[in-house]
Design an enzyme around this catalytic site. Structure first.
Site, PDB file in Angstrom:
ATOM      1  CG  HIS A 129       0.821  -3.946 -10.605  1.00  0.00           C
ATOM      2  ND1 HIS A 129       1.998  -4.077 -11.307  1.00  0.00           N
ATOM      3  CD2 HIS A 129       1.085  -3.052  -9.619  1.00  0.00           C
ATOM      4  CE1 HIS A 129       2.928  -3.301 -10.767  1.00  0.00           C
ATOM      5  NE2 HIS A 129       2.404  -2.657  -9.742  1.00  0.00           N
TER       6      HIS A 129
ATOM      7  CG  ASP B 180       1.628  -2.889  -5.672  1.00  0.00           C
ATOM      8  OD1 ASP B 180       0.523  -3.353  -6.009  1.00  0.00           O
ATOM      9  OD2 ASP B 180       2.691  -3.264  -6.183  1.00  0.00           O
ATOM     10  CD  GLU B 181       4.960  -0.317  -8.361  1.00  0.00           C
ATOM     11  OE1 GLU B 181       6.132   0.073  -8.310  1.00  0.00           O
ATOM     12  OE2 GLU B 181       4.591  -1.259  -9.074  1.00  0.00           O
ATOM     13  CB  VAL B 182      -2.935   3.015  -7.636  1.00  0.00           C
ATOM     14  CG1 VAL B 182      -4.164   3.294  -8.482  1.00  0.00           C
ATOM     15  CG2 VAL B 182      -3.138   1.803  -6.755  1.00  0.00           C
TER      16      VAL B 182
END
Lengths: 559, 559
Positions: A296, A355-357
């Site tokens: 992100h 998160d969400e790498v």
């Protein structure tokens, strides 16, 4: 719902999310037409008429009588009998102003200065004359994780509010304001004889605002803080930057927002942020920043492309991915940024993201592949290494908050770290976290960007109850709270308030009041709760919050 | 969409709608987690950057050059060279004001009065000096079904707008305003050399507003009309009363709203309605009232319970149902009300309602049972009889609009009656209606209260195309238009604007521009359309309409 809606559709949608995502969103909506001879019983008037003078969130203990006083802000004398401080004075002034504004509605309906209707009632106890404020400890300057928000409140011959802290006093004033209600003719404000003993079940009662996908004006953030204080919430989780934009105006690294913000006018300056923090402080709300890393972060690349990992497909660079985890520049810049942000935000807690790498990007990068080989690391291992480095760069006294991936990937974290659970299979995840002695902040089922979920779907989700139902002896006290998440992809100043409220009020009541997890109600969304949230919605409207209708047809007056 | 959302849920919901309804709403939402190694490619900045100076809805014929003029409202001379009238003058003044407000943004960015950047461009054609208005027929006073909205527009050395009617002129001014765009530095307004020849594909391009479930303020209705005119829509279908409330303030039957409105302040007076009608007229929008009968009338019973049918269960009255179809009082009062309403609303069309009648209530009532037996009628037959009576009570010159049930139940209706199709299986229904030589207004898939449906799900639904795909030789011209429906159960002043716009813009473009049904596009929602609706949303924001984000992350400047 309108019956029309339900007759006219049968659709199956398959939507691919993201260019290369393999994610499928299958939404099957099927509607069966009602036989034409069914009875639609509809009563005229609102679907759920609002209650009067019901406190939201529900206090822990409350004794209410139907004997009542008249409340006139120009008559009542407020006396501070114990500790004093500026913040307490300001709180009193703020609520006096709120009461005054409500009283102006009453005045609109009255042409004469005295009004005697209430005097005829046998339940009438007179005009309330005096309110004693008894705060027993000195004021603190900023709200914090362990602050004491408990209070006692008496409406009666000797009306008083008692609390250890100024934070509890703020909660008491809010409850007092909820107890006020208008008569049918709007000519008077009444308050019933009441005893309240109140405290929150969860310490961390938050709302996530996302200013990375759409810029939100300071006015919208302030309105959100107003609404949070009306709902006794105490944490604004400010997800300030994301892939799409970098509105945080850093003074040491100004090009981040100069190049990464949507527009030069769409930034948050140091002064803006201080204003927001103080505005929140005045309402017993902590502001916890999140600078999400290493995923992100695409907007960082507008100023510093070298911070990002180049993602490869067949020897060609196809995109920029997460922060580059093997360049020292990354950690240097990140460290400087974190330090600046932490100097600005006084809270001891700091959200490091995680998160969400996009691990596949890391796996595609030749330099990183070589690194992983040399160090015998998987991509998950690199993520863990990265997060460990980041956590090492926050202040020594800081308590980190992390998205659940950081825990899942076994990054060494201290026991007081808060792990924010947001994915599916949340009960198992929470049990796993509690088993290992860590702490949980729950969010999975409280995603406000999902419009199908109304307040009543949020209302029953008490995270301790959910865990207790699966595992009786879990350390439930380590679930320290939760957050409703208002992700900003489809929300901006035009709709974020009405999407957030009153839906978040359901989360606020759940976290403050809790559910009796040993004897949970069969259906927590009772008619009474529906009526209470109607009143509460009207109350928010009266206080300038554009809260949308919670239940269906109805109306608010005196706004 | 945020990927987070999609990972965390698997829920099946079964909701019973209505106390005794057998309707099932099954909503199955399933999300499959993305494998953690997928690539989330996110570019920084807005998901779809807005276009510049693209007209919405798309004109029928448009020739655009990248040569441009500067547009300065203080420089341009507007000259009327043919027919004149007050309404044309007022239109010019209204748009001059809109241009002036946009120019004030430019002024904010300029400290100097002259600005020369554009002069350097080889595409620069100078400051636009003159605009000729050529209207060839005298003004009409009210917009109507057959009004001429076509126009031609030239931006060039001899800029002009030509139209037969003042209504077409209004559309031309709107298009002109869409052609204006800001430079990157917001220091200038430009307009490209352009030729437009434009007209609507459908005559009836409507929006239904429901003020029976929540009262909407006059300001909200005006904002809605503003937005409709920005989208070249021409019918406000005002579903003014319903089961829950009766806000229409009748002068001959005042107790209807005195007892049936939510609150004495929540009514529409004759003066209010005239104001709305004139406000709409000034924007080439017709206002068509609907007093829905015989169902959706529960609020009438607050004043006149005898108008309603008593519904029985086992010899006991359990509720009030639709209007009583066998009492002469019903028709007398209804006739008086219709006359009053028709005296107020100048449009030749009048919506008589006729949907969702609770026939089982009629079937349960002993008096009605006896009546049906005596007259050898089914409950459907009674509904048909009722609607025939109602239609007999509108003015002789009136063209009725009816919900599809009225057609389905074989009420004798004239060929010019508009049948509003709103139920499931809409293509078959439309074909049936066209086969019998009747006319269609389409709404089934354009229900705005259904939040899952975004603008792009509305955008492809061209009713003529849908029919053509199933039946090549249907009389497509008898599909005269459509309406987006904003049912008011969950919508009030706080959210109705952002829920309606820009989603309704998709319907507006579909109805104005149409689709080539012989060669339909595979996917009408192209990247270019997404970019155009981004610009259009920002345009609405600039014009004071709180239109929500259409596509995802992004931003608007110059608002």
């Amino acid at each position: 719902m309108n019956v029309r809606v339900c007759k006219c559709r049968f659709k199956i949608k398959i939507v691919m999310v993201g260019a290369m995502a393999t994610m499928l969103l299958v939404s099957v909506l099927s509607f069966f037409a009602a036989p034409s001879d069914s009875i639609y019983i509809v009563e005229p008037g609102p679907k759920f008429p609002p209650t009067r003078g019901e406190v939201w969130p529900k206090p822990q203990q409350e004794k209410k009588s139907d004997y009542f006083y008249l409340f006139r802000p120009d008559v009542i004398q407020i006396e501070i009998v114990n500790k004093k401080c500026n913040l307490l004075n300001e709180t009193i002034e703020r609520y006096a102003e709120i009461w005054q504004r409500q009283y102006m509605i009453v005045k609109r309906y009255n042409n004469i200065s005295t009004h005697v209707e209430s005097h005829d009632s046998e339940k009438y106890l007179g005009v309330l004359k005096r309110l004693t404020i008894n705060m027993s400890a000195p004021c603190e300057y900023y709200p914090h994780f362990d602050m004491d928000e408990s209070y006692n409140l008496t409406v009666g011959a000797n009306s008083q509010m008692t609390s250890l802290s100024v934070w509890g006093m703020m909660r008491a004033f809010e409850s007092w304001t909820h107890l006020l209600y208008f008569t049918d003719d709007s000519k008077e404000i009444r308050i019933n004889k009441t005893e309240i003993h109140d405290f929150p079940q969860y310490k961390h009662r938050g709302l996530l605002l996302d200013t990375g996908r759409h810029y939100l004006s300071l006015n919208t953030i302030q309105k959100t803080l107003d609404a949070m204080s009306i709902n006794k919430m105490n944490v604004l989780h400010w997800h300030i930057v994301d892939d799409q934009s970098f509105p945080y105006k850093s003074e040491i690294l100004p090009s981040l927002s100069e190049k990464g913000a949507f527009h030069p006018s769409m930034v948050y300056t140091k002064k803006d942020i201080k204003m927001i923090i103080n505005y929140a402080r005045d309402r017993a709300i902590r502001v916890i920043p999140e600078i999400d890393v290493p995923g992100h972060t695409r907007s960082w690349g507008a100023a510093y492309p070298m911070l990002l990992t180049k993602c490869y497909e067949k020897n060609k660079v196809i995109a920029y991915g997460p922060l580059n985890p093997i360049r020292s520049t990354t950690y240097k810049i990140l460290g400087e940024l974190i330090q600046e942000v932490q100097d600005l935000f006084p809270d001891r807690y700091y959200h490091v993201g995680g998160d969400e790498v996009d691990l596949s990007c890391w796996q595609s990068n030749p330099e990183l592949k070589e690194y992983m080989k040399q160090h015998n690391l998987t991509a998950n291992g690199v993520h863990a290494m990265f997060m460990k480095e980041v956590i090492g760069r926050v202040k020594k006294t800081t308590v980190p908050i992390v998205w659940q991936e950081v825990y899942d990937e076994k990054v060494p974290i201290s026991k007081d770290t808060l792990i924010q659970v947001w994915k599916y299979k949340w009960v198992d995840e929470m049990i796993k976290i509690l088993n290992s002695g860590h702490k949980v902040v729950f969010s999975s089922s409280w995603y406000l960007d999902y419009l199908n979920f109304n307040w009543n779907s949020f209302y029953g989700d008490d995270p301790r109850l959910m865990v207790y139902q699966k595992k009786k002896n879990a350390r439930l006290e380590n679930i320290v709270g939760g957050e409703a998440c208002m992700w900003g992809e489809m929300a901006d100043d035009t709709n974020v308030i009405s999407r957030t409220w009153p839906r978040t009020s359901a989360v606020a009541e759940r976290l403050w009041s809790g559910l009796d997890y040993k004897h949970p109600p069969k259906d927590p969304v009772t008619t009474h709760v529906r009526q209470r949230i109607e009143e509460h919605t009207c109350r928010m409207l009266r206080r300038g919050i554009a809260a949308e209708p919670p239940n269906g047809p109805g109306f608010c007056v005196n706004i």
